[in-house]
Design an enzyme around this catalytic site. Structure first.
Site, PDB file in Angstrom:
ATOM      1  N   ASP A  11      50.161  41.291  79.995  1.00 43.26           N
ATOM      2  CA  ASP A  11      51.549  40.940  80.293  1.00 43.26           C
ATOM      3  C   ASP A  11      52.395  42.186  80.065  1.00 43.26           C
ATOM      4  O   ASP A  11      52.309  42.809  79.003  1.00 43.26           O
ATOM      5  CB  ASP A  11      52.035  39.826  79.366  1.00 43.26           C
ATOM      6  N   ASP A 130      51.863  27.785  85.712  1.00 38.38           N
ATOM      7  CA  ASP A 130      52.116  27.555  84.287  1.00 38.38           C
ATOM      8  C   ASP A 130      52.317  26.059  84.122  1.00 38.38           C
ATOM      9  O   ASP A 130      53.149  25.458  84.809  1.00 38.38           O
ATOM     10  CB  ASP A 130      53.369  28.311  83.829  1.00 38.38           C
TER      11      ASP A 130
END
Length: 251
Positions: A11, A130
């Site tokens: 990330d 997600d």
């Protein structure tokens, strides 16, 4: 039989690798290019680089970073974050990415998946979802887990694959960063019902968690971040463990 893949995820925020818990409390984890090169050397099958603030801050994923990654990393890698058009994808693939990951933009404009798969082929289009379990089912969240929708994850995944997504990257927000194991139920549901690979993400803490998600949930790949970034688990050790369990793995 296809081999199962181990995929470190980086990330990226402001050019650095970061990691949080349940999508919050972000801390620094190092230089993404150095880490990516190290994981490639250690035997990672693929890498995923996600610009975690791109969608929320309306920025485009940095093509320049992709060019640098491609120079230093010799395994396939996926790039995501703020991708919302054919032009965005073209720039990233031309910069050296092997696949792109789309999330919020595809949900808001599902036709984007049809356009991208037609233009580039579904093999390089990864749909990231997600998801959070609440009220008895798994629901889709947008904008890096900040925005709840009333759409069930299984329904959106099926529609996305029908429109041309070639792979699903499924992150459980309930499990993310907890190191308590992957979300086996929703991963298993998608793995059984879809004809494209499912990458499980969120919750890896032990080697057994990886074998569980492969054996019990039928995932094609498992993605993890902090356990690799903070040297809690080495990829060669993990692959040896899985191999001894009889799981098809590539060395």
């Amino acid at each position: 039989m296809l081999t199962k893949r181990i995929i470190p995820c980086l990330d990226i925020k402001d050019g650095r690798t970061v990691k949080g818990v349940n999508f919050e409390n972000i801390r620094d984890a190092g230089d993404p290019i150095e880490l990516g090169a190290l994981y490639a050397e250690q035997g990672a099958d693929e890498l995923v680089f996600l610009d975690i603030t791109a969608t929320n801050e309306r920025r485009k994923t940095l093509a320049e970073l992709v060019t640098r990654i491609a120079r230093h990393v010799n395994i396939p890698f996926t790039v995501g974050g703020g991708i919302s058009s054919v032009e965005d994808v073209s720039v990233l693939l031309n910069s050296g990415a092997d696949k792109v990951s789309v999330n919020t933009a595809a949900f808001k404009n599902p036709q984007l998946l049809n356009e991208l798969s037609r233009e580039f082929g579904s093999q390089c289009i990864v749909l990231a979802i997600d998801t959070r379990f609440e009220e008895g089912d798994w629901f889709v969240y947008l904008n890096g887990g900040r925005v709840k929708t009333d759409i069930r994850t299984a329904d959106w995944a099926k529609e996305a694959v029908d429109r041309g997504a070639g792979e699903i990257l499924l992150t459980s927000m309930n499990n993310d960063g907890t190191k308590q194991g992957f979300a086996l139920d929703i991963t298993g549901r998608l793995s059984q019902s879809l004809h494209v690979p499912v990458i499980a993400s969120g919750g890896a803490g032990t080697m057994e968690h990886f074998s569980d998600v492969f054996e019990k949930a039928g995932a094609d790949a498992a993605l993890a971040a902090s356990i690799f970034h903070y040297k809690e688990m080495e990829i060669p050790d993990l692959k040896n463990y899985l191999y001894k369990r009889g799981i098809q793995i590539r060395f």
